[in-house]
Design an enzyme around this catalytic site. Structure first.
Site, mmCIF file in Angstrom:
data_model
loop_
_atom_site.group_PDB
_atom_site.id
_atom_site.type_symbol
_atom_site.label_atom_id
_atom_site.label_comp_id
_atom_site.label_asym_id
_atom_site.label_seq_id
_atom_site.Cartn_x
_atom_site.Cartn_y
_atom_site.Cartn_z
ATOM 1 N N LYS A 1 0.834 -1.213 0.000
ATOM 2 C CA LYS A 1 0.000 0.000 0.000
ATOM 3 C C LYS A 1 0.866 1.259 0.000
ATOM 4 C CE LYS A 1 -2.335 -1.262 3.683
ATOM 5 N NZ LYS A 1 -1.712 -2.617 3.843
ATOM 6 N N THR A 2 1.864 1.304 0.862
ATOM 7 C CA THR A 2 2.758 2.472 0.904
ATOM 8 C C THR A 2 3.526 2.605 -0.403
ATOM 9 O OG1 THR A 2 3.002 2.251 3.308
ATOM 10 C CG2 THR A 2 4.655 3.575 2.144
ATOM 11 N N THR B 1 -5.511 -1.286 7.204
ATOM 12 C CA THR B 1 -5.679 -2.733 7.260
ATOM 13 C C THR B 1 -7.032 -3.080 7.866
ATOM 14 O OG1 THR B 1 -4.602 -2.785 9.437
ATOM 15 C CG2 THR B 1 -3.199 -3.123 7.514
ATOM 16 N N ARG C 1 6.460 -8.221 1.197
ATOM 17 C CA ARG C 1 7.371 -7.843 2.283
ATOM 18 C C ARG C 1 8.022 -9.079 2.886
ATOM 19 N NH1 ARG C 1 4.596 -4.414 6.673
ATOM 20 N NH2 ARG C 1 4.940 -2.744 5.149
#
Length: 346
Positions: A71-72, A165, A224
């Site tokens: 998302k970032t 989230t 990640r």
């Protein structure tokens, strides 16, 4: 309650302090480099192109999904595609309305303003944000009592990107002000393998195709996590004097890290085993289970359970938590064989 950073295992997708700095060179900068989430990318590309052709700011963008899915990164990619500035903060970092005012008044035209964990905005800050999102103005009260008056402060048109989230606890008035909503899903195996190959190239390491496939399979469909595991594989290969990351290296390394092919760590498996061995497969209440594993209920519900449920190994019911037949199979047990391990509660 313990902090998440104290529980941050390798395959859990929550951010580890300082990890962001190590991941900078692995982050894609353009939509063409952003792997996976194909439909979402295609739609975003249309919206971005149209906004640029009109010379306007992109509609406010709401990003929803589990941690670690990008998302970032996507917020930064959007800023790069718009050729605009990027300002980043998180909801917990803004304590008072003046904190938001300071950030918004410094934005340049068509900048991207990213707020992480937007579900944690304080009500006073959220209400100030409404007018800024709709009218590109801020209501600011000057003075006190009978002398108080409201000033309208104009700000530059901008694009707010909010990430969460927990979309279910974001207020309806805030959600309704976002023009574009993007929901992230866990990544497919092929996309995860492509991410492994791309990250390996950026880290200047070589990885065999079968090793990349196993690594991708063990990463919970989360970029990640796979990038974190890839760095650990690089460490093992280096110490073993291997010229590349091979399948035996990945197998041995995952065994040392106590990570299985579903991406479960020892604590994840212990939770399933405790339900089977002590509570006959469930149901067992969250508080009882949390005490059994030595964690808080919040840690159990927010940190361990989401993936176990998503993987189909655990179920929540009104009576408590229950393991599924998949959990028995993954642990090499059957309900009948597990009966020999059971003991009655006192």
């Amino acid at each position: 309650m313990k902090k998440k950073s104290e529980h941050a295992g390798i395959v859990h997708p929550e951010q580890i302090p300082g990890e962001d700095e190590r991941d900078v060179r692995l982050r894609p900068r353009r939509l063409t480099e952003f792997l996976g989430q194909q439909v979402m990318k295609e739609n975003l590309s249309v919206f971005i192109t149209a906004a640029k052709e009109r010379g306007e700011s992109l509609d406010h963008l709401f990003l929803i999904g589990p941690p670690g899915l990008g998302k970032t990164t996507l917020a930064q990619v959007v800023a790069n595609e718009l050729e605009s500035g990027f300002v980043q903060t998180s909801a917990p970092a803004m304590d008072k309305p003046k904190d938001l005012v300071g950030l918004l008044t410094n934005l340049k035209k068509n900048d991207v303003f990213f707020i992480d964990e937007i579900h944690r905005l304080k009500p006073a800050i959220e209400e100030l944000l409404y007018i800024a999102m709709e009218d590109y103005e801020l209501d600011w009260i000057v003075g006190q009592g009978p002398m108080a008056r409201t000033l309208r402060i104009p700000i530059q048109p901008f694009t707010l990107v909010g990430a969460t989230t927990k979309a279910g606890i974001v207020s309806s008035p805030l959600i309704s002000r976002f023009g574009i909503t993007c929901r992230f899903s866990f990544y497919e195996q092929a996309d995860m393998e492509a991410i492994v190959r791309r990250s390996a190239g950026l880290l200047n390491v070589t990885i065999d195709a079968d090793a990349a496939a196993l690594l991708a399979k063990s990463s919970r469909g989360t970029p990640r996590v796979v990038n974190r595991l890839l760095r650990r594989m690089r460490d093992f290969a280096q110490v073993l004097n291997e010229q590349s990351i091979t399948l035996p290296v990945v197998r041995d390394s995952l065994a040392r890290l106590e990570i299985d092919t579903l991406g479960l760590e020892k604590q994840d498996r212990d939770i399933l085993k405790i339900i089977i061995e002590r509570y006959k497969g469930g149901p067992v209440g969250a508080e009882t289970l949390a005490i059994s594993i030595g964690e808080s209920v919040e840690t159990l519900e927010d940190y361990y359970e989401p993936f176990l449920i998503q993987a189909g190994l655990l179920q929540r019911s009104p009576r408590g938590r229950m393991v599924t037949s998949l959990a028995y199979g993954h642990l090499g047990l059957t309900p009948d064989s597990a009966k020999n391990l059971l003991f009655d509660e006192p």
